[in-house]
Design a protein around this motif. Structure first.
Motif, PDB file in Angstrom:
ATOM      1  N   LEU A   3      31.070  38.918  41.953  1.00 40.82           N
ATOM      2  CA  LEU A   3      31.867  38.331  41.233  1.00 40.82           C
ATOM      3  C   LEU A   3      31.758  36.802  41.389  1.00 40.82           C
ATOM      4  CD1 LEU A   3      35.158  40.072  41.400  1.00 40.82           C
ATOM      5  CD2 LEU A   3      33.590  40.280  39.523  1.00 40.82           C
ATOM      6  N   ARG A   4      31.118  36.673  42.625  1.00 38.52           N
ATOM      7  CA  ARG A   4      30.891  34.917  42.927  1.00 38.52           C
ATOM      8  C   ARG A   4      29.492  34.263  42.470  1.00 38.52           C
ATOM      9  NH1 ARG A   4      32.139  37.031  48.543  1.00 38.52           N
ATOM     10  NH2 ARG A   4      34.193  36.494  48.978  1.00 38.52           N
ATOM     11  N   HIS A   5      29.059  35.071  41.674  1.00 41.62           N
ATOM     12  CA  HIS A   5      27.458  34.923  41.121  1.00 41.62           C
ATOM     13  C   HIS A   5      27.954  33.551  40.109  1.00 41.62           C
ATOM     14  CE1 HIS A   5      23.639  34.797  39.126  1.00 41.62           C
ATOM     15  NE2 HIS A   5      23.170  35.829  40.158  1.00 41.62           N
ATOM     16  N   PRO A   6      26.990  32.569  40.339  1.00 37.37           N
ATOM     17  CA  PRO A   6      27.388  31.322  39.281  1.00 37.37           C
ATOM     18  C   PRO A   6      27.391  31.776  37.856  1.00 37.37           C
ATOM     19  CG  PRO A   6      25.363  31.143  40.397  1.00 37.37           C
ATOM     20  CD  PRO A   6      25.863  32.353  41.065  1.00 37.37           C
ATOM     21  N   SER A   7      26.506  32.652  37.628  1.00 40.56           N
ATOM     22  CA  SER A   7      26.306  33.077  36.052  1.00 40.56           C
ATOM     23  C   SER A   7      27.574  33.797  35.550  1.00 40.56           C
ATOM     24  CB  SER A   7      25.101  33.797  35.756  1.00 40.56           C
ATOM     25  OG  SER A   7      25.283  34.992  36.247  1.00 40.56           O
ATOM     26  N   VAL A   8      28.232  34.300  36.344  1.00 44.16           N
ATOM     27  CA  VAL A   8      29.785  34.987  35.937  1.00 44.16           C
ATOM     28  C   VAL A   8      30.640  34.290  35.415  1.00 44.16           C
ATOM     29  CG1 VAL A   8      31.517  36.710  36.491  1.00 44.16           C
ATOM     30  CG2 VAL A   8      28.967  36.959  37.429  1.00 44.16           C
ATOM     31  N   ARG A   9      30.753  34.049  34.137  1.00 45.62           N
ATOM     32  CA  ARG A   9      31.885  33.290  33.464  1.00 45.62           C
ATOM     33  C   ARG A   9      33.190  33.817  33.217  1.00 45.62           C
ATOM     34  NH1 ARG A   9      28.099  31.753  28.446  1.00 45.62           N
ATOM     35  NH2 ARG A   9      27.896  33.871  28.778  1.00 45.62           N
ATOM     36  N   THR A  10      33.055  35.020  32.810  1.00 39.61           N
ATOM     37  CA  THR A  10      34.387  35.849  32.365  1.00 39.61           C
ATOM     38  C   THR A  10      34.133  37.222  33.068  1.00 39.61           C
ATOM     39  OG1 THR A  10      33.192  36.687  30.610  1.00 39.61           O
ATOM     40  CG2 THR A  10      34.829  34.652  30.169  1.00 39.61           C
ATOM     41  N   ILE A  11      35.333  37.697  33.568  1.00 41.57           N
ATOM     42  CA  ILE A  11      35.614  39.198  33.966  1.00 41.57           C
ATOM     43  C   ILE A  11      36.901  39.735  33.541  1.00 41.57           C
ATOM     44  CG2 ILE A  11      35.901  40.334  36.211  1.00 41.57           C
ATOM     45  CD1 ILE A  11      35.497  37.392  37.740  1.00 41.57           C
ATOM     46  N   ALA A  12      36.315  41.117  32.940  1.00 43.69           N
ATOM     47  CA  ALA A  12      37.387  41.808  32.074  1.00 43.69           C
ATOM     48  C   ALA A  12      38.194  42.785  33.011  1.00 43.69           C
ATOM     49  CB  ALA A  12      36.726  42.500  30.886  1.00 43.69           C
ATOM     50  N   ILE A  13      39.582  42.458  32.858  1.00 47.23           N
ATOM     51  CA  ILE A  13      40.506  43.663  33.594  1.00 47.23           C
ATOM     52  C   ILE A  13      41.562  43.888  32.492  1.00 47.23           C
ATOM     53  CG2 ILE A  13      39.697  42.812  35.678  1.00 47.23           C
ATOM     54  CD1 ILE A  13      42.429  41.619  35.839  1.00 47.23           C
ATOM     55  N   ALA A  14      42.201  45.105  32.964  1.00 46.34           N
ATOM     56  CA  ALA A  14      43.319  45.208  32.049  1.00 46.34           C
ATOM     57  C   ALA A  14      44.520  44.245  32.459  1.00 46.34           C
ATOM     58  CB  ALA A  14      43.823  46.720  32.273  1.00 46.34           C
ATOM     59  N   ASN A  15      45.439  44.075  31.533  1.00 46.19           N
ATOM     60  CA  ASN A  15      46.482  43.153  32.102  1.00 46.19           C
ATOM     61  C   ASN A  15      47.465  43.857  33.119  1.00 46.19           C
ATOM     62  OD1 ASN A  15      48.913  41.628  32.409  1.00 46.19           O
ATOM     63  ND2 ASN A  15      48.789  41.253  30.024  1.00 46.19           N
ATOM     64  N   PRO A  16      47.380  43.135  34.319  1.00 41.69           N
ATOM     65  CA  PRO A  16      48.104  43.719  35.411  1.00 41.69           C
ATOM     66  C   PRO A  16      49.513  43.739  35.306  1.00 41.69           C
ATOM     67  CG  PRO A  16      47.339  41.656  36.054  1.00 41.69           C
ATOM     68  CD  PRO A  16      46.697  41.727  34.680  1.00 41.69           C
ATOM     69  N   LYS A  17      50.153  43.008  34.260  1.00 39.53           N
ATOM     70  CA  LYS A  17      51.734  43.090  34.149  1.00 39.53           C
ATOM     71  C   LYS A  17      52.162  44.487  33.505  1.00 39.53           C
ATOM     72  CE  LYS A  17      52.280  37.969  32.830  1.00 39.53           C
ATOM     73  NZ  LYS A  17      52.544  37.091  31.994  1.00 39.53           N
ATOM     74  N   HIS A  18      51.328  45.144  32.881  1.00 43.62           N
ATOM     75  CA  HIS A  18      51.917  46.502  32.113  1.00 43.62           C
ATOM     76  C   HIS A  18      50.846  47.496  32.480  1.00 43.62           C
ATOM     77  CE1 HIS A  18      49.579  45.516  28.573  1.00 43.62           C
ATOM     78  NE2 HIS A  18      50.266  44.167  28.581  1.00 43.62           N
ATOM     79  N   ALA A  19      49.637  47.261  32.948  1.00 39.21           N
ATOM     80  CA  ALA A  19      48.541  48.392  32.944  1.00 39.21           C
ATOM     81  C   ALA A  19      48.298  48.721  34.598  1.00 39.21           C
ATOM     82  CB  ALA A  19      47.342  47.832  32.492  1.00 39.21           C
ATOM     83  N   PRO A  20      48.151  49.912  35.167  1.00 39.56           N
ATOM     84  CA  PRO A  20      48.135  50.167  36.511  1.00 39.56           C
ATOM     85  C   PRO A  20      46.523  49.898  36.745  1.00 39.56           C
ATOM     86  CG  PRO A  20      49.393  52.008  35.423  1.00 39.56           C
ATOM     87  CD  PRO A  20      48.890  51.094  34.172  1.00 39.56           C
ATOM     88  N   TYR A  21      45.678  50.081  36.018  1.00 39.55           N
ATOM     89  CA  TYR A  21      44.244  49.826  36.317  1.00 39.55           C
ATOM     90  C   TYR A  21      44.076  48.258  36.436  1.00 39.55           C
ATOM     91  CZ  TYR A  21      42.740  54.478  35.786  1.00 39.55           C
ATOM     92  OH  TYR A  21      42.238  55.875  36.110  1.00 39.55           O
ATOM     93  N   GLY A  22      44.833  47.468  35.958  1.00 38.46           N
ATOM     94  CA  GLY A  22      44.769  45.763  35.949  1.00 38.46           C
ATOM     95  C   GLY A  22      45.289  45.684  37.413  1.00 38.46           C
ATOM     96  N   ARG A  23      46.341  46.300  37.857  1.00 43.34           N
ATOM     97  CA  ARG A  23      46.906  45.926  39.144  1.00 43.34           C
ATOM     98  C   ARG A  23      45.985  46.458  40.225  1.00 43.34           C
ATOM     99  NH1 ARG A  23      51.748  47.442  36.383  1.00 43.34           N
ATOM    100  NH2 ARG A  23      51.566  49.504  36.846  1.00 43.34           N
ATOM    101  N   ALA A  24      45.232  47.712  40.092  1.00 37.32           N
ATOM    102  CA  ALA A  24      44.451  48.194  40.973  1.00 37.32           C
ATOM    103  C   ALA A  24      43.020  47.008  41.030  1.00 37.32           C
ATOM    104  CB  ALA A  24      43.951  49.790  40.417  1.00 37.32           C
ATOM    105  N   ALA A  25      42.769  46.489  40.091  1.00 39.35           N
ATOM    106  CA  ALA A  25      41.430  45.658  39.854  1.00 39.35           C
ATOM    107  C   ALA A  25      42.047  44.185  40.654  1.00 39.35           C
ATOM    108  CB  ALA A  25      41.241  45.246  38.520  1.00 39.35           C
TER     109      ALA A  25
END
Length: 255
Positions: free
Chosen positions: A123-145
């Motif tokens: 995730l620290r790589h300078p070419s990484v501009r966007t990282i997709a996760i589920a919305n942690p407000k209502h998605a358990p997989y987002g909270r885990a991410a």
């Protein structure tokens, strides 16, 4: 003639009611998408009960059920939601089932120059501009991410580059389509036909986030409780668990 028409209408009504009685409606967390795509046809063939499936985030379904959404069964990626419904008296007593534990992975497409096997430091790589996760407000997989990024001390650097999907399936679509450079998604989706030949994943260690304990309940308002019980039993059968295991879920009997 009038009696004949009346008899015909009555017969049609009875047939429609019978057809409705043989269909159950399931609200399921989106990490179950592809596993259920295999499991449901086998259940329908074995029982002649039809299944209408709705996929989405566990938190959104939880809110809808509290407001009377007409589902027969609810499969959540976070067992705390069905437990809360059980405590509120909205479920069939004794129907709560801890059916699986989910896993998360860091995923990138084969077209990406990034090497996800290096773990979350990618995730620290300078070419990484966007990282997709589920919305942690209502998605358990987002909270885990989010928890996993904090565990590996990468969250502060990544938080302003997060792209939030409505659920983990949408987060997977973001990274698969190229709208995001990387994604933290469900292992069950990374192993699905839609993604498994298109990218590479690194399985995030289980100790890096709270366990994704998944739970199901039959809703008290269901008019098809017997059919719903059959679906739960089928899912927990060796046939159903083989499908779940193939998609990376840890099922109770395999621990």
């Amino acid at each position: 003639m009038k009696r004949l028409v009346l008899f015909f209408c009555l017969a049609v009504t009875l047939n429609l009611n019978m057809a409705r009685a043989e269909e159950i409606t399931i609200a399921a967390a989106s990490d179950l998408h592809f596993a259920f795509n295999e499991l449901i046809p086998e259940f329908e063939q074995a029982t002649a009960t039809q299944v209408k499936l709705s996929l989405g985030s566990s938190g959104n379904f939880f809110a809808q059920i509290q407001h009377g959404a007409p589902f027969d069964l609810y499969f959540s990626a976070d067992i705390s939601y069905p437990r809360t419904l059980e405590a509120a008296g909205l479920t069939v007593p004794g129907s709560l089932s801890r059916y699986a534990v989910g896993r998360i992975v860091l995923w990138s497409s084969h077209d990406s120059p990034l090497n996800v096997t290096e773990g979350l430091k990618t995730l620290r790589h300078p070419s990484v501009r966007t990282i997709a996760i589920a919305n942690p407000k209502h998605a358990p997989y987002g909270r885990a991410a989010v928890a996993a990024m904090k565990y590996f001390n990468t969250y502060d650097e990544a938080k302003n580059r997060l792209v939030l999907g409505e659920n983990v399936s949408q987060a997977a679509q973001f990274v698969e389509s190229g709208a995001a450079d990387l994604g933290i998604i469900a292992l069950s989706l990374a192993r699905a036909p839609a993604l498994k030949d298109k990218g590479t994943y690194w399985e995030i260690p289980a100790e890096a986030h709270p366990p994704l304990e998944q739970g199901a309940v039959i809703l008290r308002s269901s008019p098809h409780q017997e059919h719903a019980k059959r679906f739960l039993a089928f899912m927990q059968s060796p046939q159903g668990q083989a499908i779940m295991t193939r998609y990376g879920f840890v099922v109770p009997e395999s621990r």
